[in-house]
Design a protein around this motif. Structure first.
Motif, PDB file in Angstrom:
ATOM      1  N   LEU A  71       0.821  -1.208   0.000  1.00 30.19           N
ATOM      2  CA  LEU A  71       0.000   0.000   0.000  1.00 30.19           C
ATOM      3  C   LEU A  71       0.860   1.265   0.000  1.00 30.19           C
ATOM      4  CD1 LEU A  71      -2.921  -1.013   2.392  1.00 30.19           C
ATOM      5  CD2 LEU A  71      -2.929  -0.842  -0.104  1.00 30.19           C
ATOM      6  N   VAL A 101      -8.979   1.471   3.957  1.00 36.06           N
ATOM      7  CA  VAL A 101      -8.442   0.121   4.136  1.00 36.06           C
ATOM      8  C   VAL A 101      -9.292  -0.637   5.157  1.00 36.06           C
ATOM      9  CG1 VAL A 101      -6.451  -1.244   4.879  1.00 36.06           C
ATOM     10  CG2 VAL A 101      -6.104   0.851   3.554  1.00 36.06           C
ATOM     11  N   LEU A 111     -10.028  -2.530  -0.267  1.00 30.48           N
ATOM     12  CA  LEU A 111      -9.466  -1.205  -0.516  1.00 30.48           C
ATOM     13  C   LEU A 111     -10.499  -0.411  -1.292  1.00 30.48           C
ATOM     14  CD1 LEU A 111      -7.106   0.753  -0.314  1.00 30.48           C
ATOM     15  CD2 LEU A 111      -6.192  -0.211  -2.442  1.00 30.48           C
TER      16      LEU A 111
END
Length: 389
Positions: A71, A101, A111
Motif C-alpha cells: 500500500l 483500508v 481497498l
C-alpha cells in the motif's frame, strides 16, 4: 528500500536501547541481547495491530507487513491527492486504521477509494494483497495500464471504472477465479476482450462499456452462467451477436449498443422465456433483418427495449404489445414499414414510444390514446396521416 522501510518503522531508537543496556552487569547485558529480538517483534505487533489486538501468528505478522509495503508503494505512485485522503497512510499508524483500508484478522481484505480525486498510476504492488476481496478505485484519475492482479485469487469485486486507464485487458485477470463483479467501464482500454473471460465462472456482472475495445464478443461468456449484467456498450466490437447471449438464465441487463455488430438478433434471445431480462440495449449497430412474429412473447419483465439506429426492416410484430411491463420502446432510425401496431395500446406502463425516422404509413392507432403513462411520443419522419389520438 522497500525491504528496509518497515524495519525502520519498528526499530527501537538507539537511545531507548542504550537506556535498557546501560547500568547492568555483563550477565544482564547478555540477557538483554537475547531479549532484543523480542522487543523488536513486540514493536512490530503494536504497530501492525494496535495495543489491544496483538496476534502471535508470525505468518500473519509477515503478511501484514507485506500488505503495508504494497500500500505504501501504491501511495508513492499517487501524483495528486488533493483531498489528502491518504494522509493517514504512515508506518507509525496501524495499517487497518488507514483511510479506505479494511482488514480481517490483520490482513487487508478491502481497498475502497472511489471518487477521491486521486491521480497517478495504479501500482503493480496491489497484486501482492493476496487476501484482498474488494478493490474499488473507480471514478478517479488513474492513468497507465491495468496492473497485473493475477495473484488475487480471493478477489470478488473489482471496480476500476471511470478512470483513464489505457492498454489492453490482461489475460491474467482471468486467474481471479472468484470474481463476481468486474467493472472496467469508461476508460481508454483497447484490444480484444480476453477469450478466456469465460473462465470466470462466478461472474455476476461484467461492465466494459465506453472503451475502445475491438474484436468479437467471446462466446466463452456462456461458461459464466450466473451472469446478470452484460454491459459492452459503446465500444468498437464487430461480428455477430453470439447465440450464447440468449441462454443466460438470470440475465437482467444486456447492453450491446453503440458498437459495429452486424447480422440479426439470435433466435436464442427470443426463443426461450427471458423471464429475468429487464433491459435490452442493441442500439447504434449495423443489425438488420426483420423481427420475428413471436418476438414479444418471451419477455414478460422487459422494461427497456432499444433497437434504434440499426438496419431493421419489415413490419413490426403485433406481439410487441405483449411486453406488458415495457416502459421505453425505441425503434427509431431503422427501415420498418407498414402500420404501427394497434397492440401497442396494451402497453399500459409505457412512458416513451419513439418510432421516428422509419417508413410507417397509415393512421396513428387510436389505441395509443389509452396509454395513460405515456409522456414522450415521437412519430416524426414517417408517412403517417391523421391526428394524434
Amino acid at each position: 528500500m522497500q525491504e528496509r522501510l518497515p524495519f525502520r518503522a519498528i526499530r527501537p531508537s538507539k537511545g531507548a536501547l542504550a537506556t535498557f543496556l546501560l547500568g547492568k552487569g555483563d550477565r544482564d547485558l547478555s540477557q538483554a541481547t537475547r531479549l532484543a529480538p523480542i522487543f523488536i517483534l513486540l514493536s512490530l505487533l503494536l504497530i501492525s495491530y494496535g495495543v489491544g489486538s496483538i496476534c502471535c501468528s508470525s505468518t500473519t505478522v509477515h503478511g501484514n507487513i507485506t500488505d503495508m509495503i504494497s500500500l505504501l508503494d501504491f501511495k508513492r505512485d499517487i501524483t495528486n491527492d488533493s483531498r489528502q485522503i491518504l494522509r493517514s497512510w504512515h508506518a507509525n499508524v496501524p495499517l487497518c486504521s488507514w483511510e479506505g483500508v479494511h482488514c480481517n484478522s490483520g490482513r487487508v481484505t478491502k481497498l475502497h477509494l472511489s471518487e477521491q480525486g486521486l491521480l497517478g498510476r495504479i501500482s503493480p504492488s496491489l497484486g501482492n494483497l493476496t487476501f484482498l476481496r474488494t478493490l474499488d478505485l473507480s471514478k478517479n484519475g488513474f492513468t497507465g495500464e491495468l496492473p497485473p492482479l493475477n495473484r488475487l485469487h480471493r478477489l470478488e469485486y473489482l471496480d476500476l471504472g471511470h478512470n483513464s486507464l489505457q492498454g489492453t485487458i490482461p489475460d491474467t485477470l482471468t486467474n481471479c477465479s472468484k470474481l463476481r463483479i468486474l467493472d472496467l467501464s469508461a476508460n481508454l482500454l483497447m484490444g480484444e476482450i480476453p477469450l478466456a473471460i469465460g473462465c470466470l465462472s462466478n461472474l455476476r456482472e461484467v461492465w466494459l462499456s465506453s472503451n475502445n475495445l475491438t474484436g468479437t464478443i467471446p462466446p466463452s461468456l456462456k461458461n459464466s452462467s450466473q451472469l446478470e449484467d452484460i454491459v459492452l456498450t459503446d465500444n468498437k466490437l464487430t461480428g455477430t451477436i453470439p447465440g450464447e447471449m440468449g441462454i443466460f438464465p438470470s440475465v437482467v441487463y444486456l447492453g450491446l449498443g453503440g458498437n459495429m455488430l452486424s447480422g440479426g438478433i439470435p433466435e436464442t434471445l427470443y426463443k426461450y422465456n427471458q423471464s429475468s431480462l429487464q433491459y435490452l440495449y442493441l442500439y447504434s449497430n449495423m443489425l438488420g433483418k426483420t423481427l420475428p412474429s413471436n418476438f414479444g412473447d418471451t419477455f414478460p419483465d422487459l422494461k427497456h427495449l432499444c433497437l434504434d439506429n440499426n438496419n431493421f426492416e419489415g413490419h413490426l410484430p403485433s406481439s410487441l404489445g405483449n411486453i406488458s411491463r415495457l416502459r421505453l420502446l425505441n425503434l427509431s432510425s431503422n427501415n420498418f414499414i407498414g402500420q404501427v401496431p394497434g397492440s401497442f395500446g396494451n402497453l399500459a406502463l409505457l412512458e416513451y414510444l419513439i418510432l421516428q425516422r422509419n417508413n410507417f404509413w397509415g393512421f396513428i392507432p387510436i389505441e395509443l390514446g389509452d396509454l395513460k403513462q405515456l409522456t414522450h411520443l415521437d412519430l416524426s419522419d414517417n408517412n403517417l396521416q391523421g391526428g394524434v389520438p
